[in-house]
Scaffold this motif. Structure first.
Motif, PDB file in Angstrom:
ATOM      1  N   PHE A  87      34.517  16.248  38.103  1.00 27.13           N
ATOM      2  CA  PHE A  87      34.934  17.649  38.057  1.00 27.13           C
ATOM      3  C   PHE A  87      34.817  18.241  36.652  1.00 27.13           C
ATOM      4  CE2 PHE A  87      37.846  16.347  41.699  1.00 27.13           C
ATOM      5  CZ  PHE A  87      36.921  16.734  42.647  1.00 27.13           C
ATOM      6  N   ASP A  88      35.090  17.414  35.632  1.00 22.83           N
ATOM      7  CA  ASP A  88      35.063  17.938  34.267  1.00 22.83           C
ATOM      8  C   ASP A  88      33.641  18.206  33.782  1.00 22.83           C
ATOM      9  OD1 ASP A  88      34.596  15.233  34.370  1.00 22.83           O
ATOM     10  OD2 ASP A  88      35.535  14.786  32.449  1.00 22.83           O
ATOM     11  N   LYS A  89      32.623  17.751  34.532  1.00 23.59           N
ATOM     12  CA  LYS A  89      31.226  17.988  34.147  1.00 23.59           C
ATOM     13  C   LYS A  89      30.640  19.222  34.844  1.00 23.59           C
ATOM     14  CE  LYS A  89      30.866  14.021  31.852  1.00 23.59           C
ATOM     15  NZ  LYS A  89      32.153  13.400  32.165  1.00 23.59           N
ATOM     16  N   LEU A  90      31.331  19.733  35.863  1.00 23.56           N
ATOM     17  CA  LEU A  90      30.832  20.910  36.576  1.00 23.56           C
ATOM     18  C   LEU A  90      31.154  22.171  35.788  1.00 23.56           C
ATOM     19  CD1 LEU A  90      31.905  19.992  40.220  1.00 23.56           C
ATOM     20  CD2 LEU A  90      29.593  20.005  39.318  1.00 23.56           C
ATOM     21  N   GLU A  91      30.279  23.157  35.874  1.00 30.05           N
ATOM     22  CA  GLU A  91      30.463  24.391  35.111  1.00 30.05           C
ATOM     23  C   GLU A  91      31.513  25.287  35.753  1.00 30.05           C
ATOM     24  OE1 GLU A  91      26.926  26.518  34.300  1.00 30.05           O
ATOM     25  OE2 GLU A  91      25.820  24.758  33.635  1.00 30.05           O
ATOM     26  N   GLY A  92      32.306  25.954  34.903  1.00 28.51           N
ATOM     27  CA  GLY A  92      33.257  26.944  35.390  1.00 28.51           C
ATOM     28  C   GLY A  92      34.504  26.319  35.974  1.00 28.51           C
ATOM     29  N   LYS A  93      35.343  27.171  36.578  1.00 27.11           N
ATOM     30  CA  LYS A  93      36.606  26.710  37.143  1.00 27.11           C
ATOM     31  C   LYS A  93      36.624  26.752  38.664  1.00 27.11           C
ATOM     32  CE  LYS A  93      39.375  28.194  33.151  1.00 27.11           C
ATOM     33  NZ  LYS A  93      40.440  29.097  32.684  1.00 27.11           N
ATOM     34  N   GLY A  94      35.773  27.583  39.279  1.00 30.55           N
ATOM     35  CA  GLY A  94      35.856  27.786  40.723  1.00 30.55           C
ATOM     36  C   GLY A  94      34.750  27.104  41.490  1.00 30.55           C
ATOM     37  N   PHE A  95      34.513  25.809  41.222  1.00 25.49           N
ATOM     38  CA  PHE A  95      33.347  25.188  41.825  1.00 25.49           C
ATOM     39  C   PHE A  95      33.524  24.852  43.303  1.00 25.49           C
ATOM     40  CE2 PHE A  95      35.674  21.456  40.602  1.00 25.49           C
ATOM     41  CZ  PHE A  95      35.946  21.574  39.250  1.00 25.49           C
ATOM     42  N   PHE A  96      34.728  25.029  43.867  1.00 23.39           N
ATOM     43  CA  PHE A  96      34.898  24.905  45.318  1.00 23.39           C
ATOM     44  C   PHE A  96      35.146  26.264  45.975  1.00 23.39           C
ATOM     45  CE2 PHE A  96      36.242  20.383  44.439  1.00 23.39           C
ATOM     46  CZ  PHE A  96      35.167  19.807  45.087  1.00 23.39           C
ATOM     47  N   THR A  97      35.045  27.343  45.199  1.00 24.08           N
ATOM     48  CA  THR A  97      35.442  28.653  45.725  1.00 24.08           C
ATOM     49  C   THR A  97      34.452  29.785  45.456  1.00 24.08           C
ATOM     50  OG1 THR A  97      36.692  29.131  43.683  1.00 24.08           O
ATOM     51  CG2 THR A  97      37.900  28.083  45.486  1.00 24.08           C
ATOM     52  N   LYS A  98      33.661  29.707  44.393  1.00 28.58           N
ATOM     53  CA  LYS A  98      32.899  30.873  43.932  1.00 28.58           C
ATOM     54  C   LYS A  98      31.968  31.435  45.000  1.00 28.58           C
ATOM     55  CE  LYS A  98      29.942  32.693  40.275  1.00 28.58           C
ATOM     56  NZ  LYS A  98      29.027  33.354  41.244  1.00 28.58           N
ATOM     57  N   GLU A  99      31.193  30.574  45.659  1.00 25.55           N
ATOM     58  CA  GLU A  99      30.244  31.069  46.656  1.00 25.55           C
ATOM     59  C   GLU A  99      30.964  31.754  47.821  1.00 25.55           C
ATOM     60  OE1 GLU A  99      28.140  27.895  44.342  1.00 25.55           O
ATOM     61  OE2 GLU A  99      30.152  28.182  45.167  1.00 25.55           O
ATOM     62  N   ILE A 100      32.119  31.235  48.190  1.00 26.58           N
ATOM     63  CA  ILE A 100      32.900  31.846  49.281  1.00 26.58           C
ATOM     64  C   ILE A 100      33.435  33.202  48.835  1.00 26.58           C
ATOM     65  CG2 ILE A 100      34.924  31.570  50.770  1.00 26.58           C
ATOM     66  CD1 ILE A 100      34.521  28.535  50.543  1.00 26.58           C
ATOM     67  N   GLU A 101      33.910  33.267  47.584  1.00 24.58           N
ATOM     68  CA  GLU A 101      34.406  34.542  47.056  1.00 24.58           C
ATOM     69  C   GLU A 101      33.281  35.570  46.944  1.00 24.58           C
ATOM     70  OE1 GLU A 101      38.230  33.081  44.435  1.00 24.58           O
ATOM     71  OE2 GLU A 101      36.267  33.081  43.479  1.00 24.58           O
ATOM     72  N   ASP A 102      32.081  35.119  46.580  1.00 23.79           N
ATOM     73  CA  ASP A 102      30.938  36.033  46.511  1.00 23.79           C
ATOM     74  C   ASP A 102      30.642  36.628  47.891  1.00 23.79           C
ATOM     75  OD1 ASP A 102      30.669  35.571  43.817  1.00 23.79           O
ATOM     76  OD2 ASP A 102      28.972  34.177  44.013  1.00 23.79           O
ATOM     77  N   ALA A 103      30.714  35.790  48.927  1.00 29.79           N
ATOM     78  CA  ALA A 103      30.473  36.263  50.297  1.00 29.79           C
ATOM     79  C   ALA A 103      31.546  37.267  50.722  1.00 29.79           C
ATOM     80  CB  ALA A 103      30.447  35.078  51.264  1.00 29.79           C
ATOM     81  N   LEU A 104      32.773  37.035  50.272  1.00 31.91           N
ATOM     82  CA  LEU A 104      33.885  37.937  50.589  1.00 31.91           C
ATOM     83  C   LEU A 104      33.668  39.300  49.925  1.00 31.91           C
ATOM     84  CD1 LEU A 104      36.575  38.069  52.071  1.00 31.91           C
ATOM     85  CD2 LEU A 104      37.661  36.952  50.109  1.00 31.91           C
ATOM     86  N   LEU A 105      33.288  39.257  48.656  1.00 29.91           N
ATOM     87  CA  LEU A 105      33.040  40.505  47.920  1.00 29.91           C
ATOM     88  C   LEU A 105      31.848  41.272  48.500  1.00 29.91           C
ATOM     89  CD1 LEU A 105      33.628  39.208  44.290  1.00 29.91           C
ATOM     90  CD2 LEU A 105      34.949  41.011  45.431  1.00 29.91           C
ATOM     91  N   ALA A 106      30.877  40.547  49.048  1.00 30.30           N
ATOM     92  CA  ALA A 106      29.686  41.179  49.622  1.00 30.30           C
ATOM     93  C   ALA A 106      29.924  41.700  51.037  1.00 30.30           C
ATOM     94  CB  ALA A 106      28.521  40.189  49.625  1.00 30.30           C
ATOM     95  N   GLY A 107      31.112  41.420  51.585  1.00 31.49           N
ATOM     96  CA  GLY A 107      31.430  41.896  52.931  1.00 31.49           C
ATOM     97  C   GLY A 107      30.850  41.049  54.043  1.00 31.49           C
ATOM     98  N   GLN A 108      30.358  39.837  53.708  1.00 32.91           N
ATOM     99  CA  GLN A 108      29.785  38.961  54.733  1.00 32.91           C
ATOM    100  C   GLN A 108      30.873  38.273  55.563  1.00 32.91           C
ATOM    101  OE1 GLN A 108      27.386  36.356  52.342  1.00 32.91           O
ATOM    102  NE2 GLN A 108      26.091  38.028  51.594  1.00 32.91           N
ATOM    103  N   ILE A 109      32.068  38.158  54.991  1.00 33.12           N
ATOM    104  CA  ILE A 109      33.230  37.610  55.686  1.00 33.12           C
ATOM    105  C   ILE A 109      34.417  38.531  55.407  1.00 33.12           C
ATOM    106  CG2 ILE A 109      32.494  35.183  55.725  1.00 33.12           C
ATOM    107  CD1 ILE A 109      34.096  34.743  53.168  1.00 33.12           C
ATOM    108  N   ASP A 110      35.476  38.402  56.203  1.00 35.41           N
ATOM    109  CA  ASP A 110      36.647  39.267  56.051  1.00 35.41           C
ATOM    110  C   ASP A 110      37.779  38.599  55.265  1.00 35.41           C
ATOM    111  OD1 ASP A 110      35.576  41.386  57.719  1.00 35.41           O
ATOM    112  OD2 ASP A 110      35.838  39.977  59.378  1.00 35.41           O
ATOM    113  N   CYS A 111      37.827  37.284  55.323  1.00 32.14           N
ATOM    114  CA  CYS A 111      38.833  36.541  54.564  1.00 32.14           C
ATOM    115  C   CYS A 111      38.314  35.128  54.341  1.00 32.14           C
ATOM    116  CB  CYS A 111      40.194  36.521  55.280  1.00 32.14           C
ATOM    117  SG  CYS A 111      40.205  35.608  56.846  1.00 32.14           S
ATOM    118  N   ALA A 112      38.970  34.387  53.472  1.00 37.83           N
ATOM    119  CA  ALA A 112      38.552  33.020  53.160  1.00 37.83           C
ATOM    120  C   ALA A 112      39.774  32.114  53.108  1.00 37.83           C
ATOM    121  CB  ALA A 112      37.822  32.987  51.824  1.00 37.83           C
TER     122      ALA A 112
END
Length: 300
Positions: free
Chosen positions: A47-72
């Motif tokens: 985990f300490d080698k992966l970039e950023g803090k949201g490596f289990f969440t960012k793609e899902i949050e991007d989909a939420l912001l894009a309106g592809q899903i309603d909640c996560a």
């Protein structure tokens, strides 16, 4: 029809199905949308080698912001403490068993030793928090980085590839995994301090979607929200993410008092610092915990 975004692991799907069932109790239908995250794709790095803090969440949050899903639906402990602009947490679930558990291969048990493991025993975890606490409580152990879903990590102890592994009790219980062939040690969360938000599911949605926020608020557990807010505020004030060697656990008693246990290792190889604080109110409590963590004597 509410579109729910989730990771595709067995535990993530259990959590999403749980939220689906809770929504159904209120007459709300939903469907699942499985989204792969960086943490799912990159399995060979800690985990300490992966970039950023949201490596289990960012793609899902991007989909939420894009309106592809309603909640996560997320594991709260995976969520960065600062929400992306435009997103909010609309509900937090009940809290499952909060502690970490040590699963030991039956032939490697050494009774009388901490965690029933002898010096030199290998123990699987990629969490810097767990490594720091293990070092504090049993310096003779040999932590080994492991990745993969819960059953995959558990199997490393079951087959004897490792002497033991450390996993969150919540995931083991939710997946109803058979632990009968393993020795199970359940240290107190006041000593083996869990990650902020451990054992809790978070439902995230768009800030502007007031109707969805109202629907999701039906699932919210207020006391869980109060306690995890303290834990995550400490993490935020420490400017930490999933890879920070920091454990914070908050309980609220029947009298309304808040009790916090925290453990922090300020650097690689540093001794663990521990803090316990109690207050009748949450006001100023995270700040007081952080102040003591940063000035606390190291555990010898």
């Amino acid at each position: 029809m509410i579109r729910i975004g989730t990771r595709g692991s067995r535990l993530a799907l259990w959590q999403a199905h749980f939220v689906q069932a809770e929504l159904r109790k209120h007459g709300l239908d939903s469907e699942l949308e499985v989204i792969k995250t960086q943490g799912d794709r990159v399995q060979h790095l800690g985990f300490d080698k992966l970039e950023g803090k949201g490596f289990f969440t960012k793609e899902i949050e991007d989909a939420l912001l894009a309106g592809q899903i309603d909640c996560a639906v997320h594991s709260l402990k995976d969520l960065p403490t600062n929400q992306p602009d435009g997103l909010v947490l609309a509900a937090l679930s009940y809290r499952a068993s909060v502690e970490d558990v040590v699963l030991i291969h039956r032939d490697r048990v050494v009774k009388g030793q901490p965690f029933w493991l002898g010096d030199g025993a290998t123990i699987g975890t990629s969490s810097n928090r767990r490594k720091a606490i293990l070092k504090d409580l049993h310096p003779g152990l040999q932590p080994v980085d492991i990745r993969g879903n819960v059953p995959t990590r558990m199997k490393k102890a079951l087959t004897g590839e490792l002497d033991a592994v450390v996993l969150a009790a919540a995931g083991l219980e939710r997946l109803e995994l058979d632990l009968s062939d393993l020795e199970v040690i359940r240290p107190s969360p006041r000593e083996f301090v869990p990650a902020p938000g451990q054992g809790v599911m978070a439902v995230q949605t768009r800030e502007e979607d007031i109707d969805m926020r109202k629907k999701l608020s039906l699932l919210h557990h207020p006391v869980v929200g109060e306690c995890t807010n303290v834990e995550r505020t400490v993490l935020n004030l420490m400017q930490g993410g999933c890879s920070m060697p920091l454990g914070v656990y908050c309980e609220k008693d029947q009298m309304g008092n808040f009790h916090v246990w925290a453990a922090y290792a300020p650097g690689a190889g540093a001794h663990l610092r521990r803090v316990q604080l109690s207050q009748s109110t949450r006001a100023g409590l995270p700040e007081a915990v952080v102040e003591q963590l940063l000035s606390a004597p190291t555990t010898i």
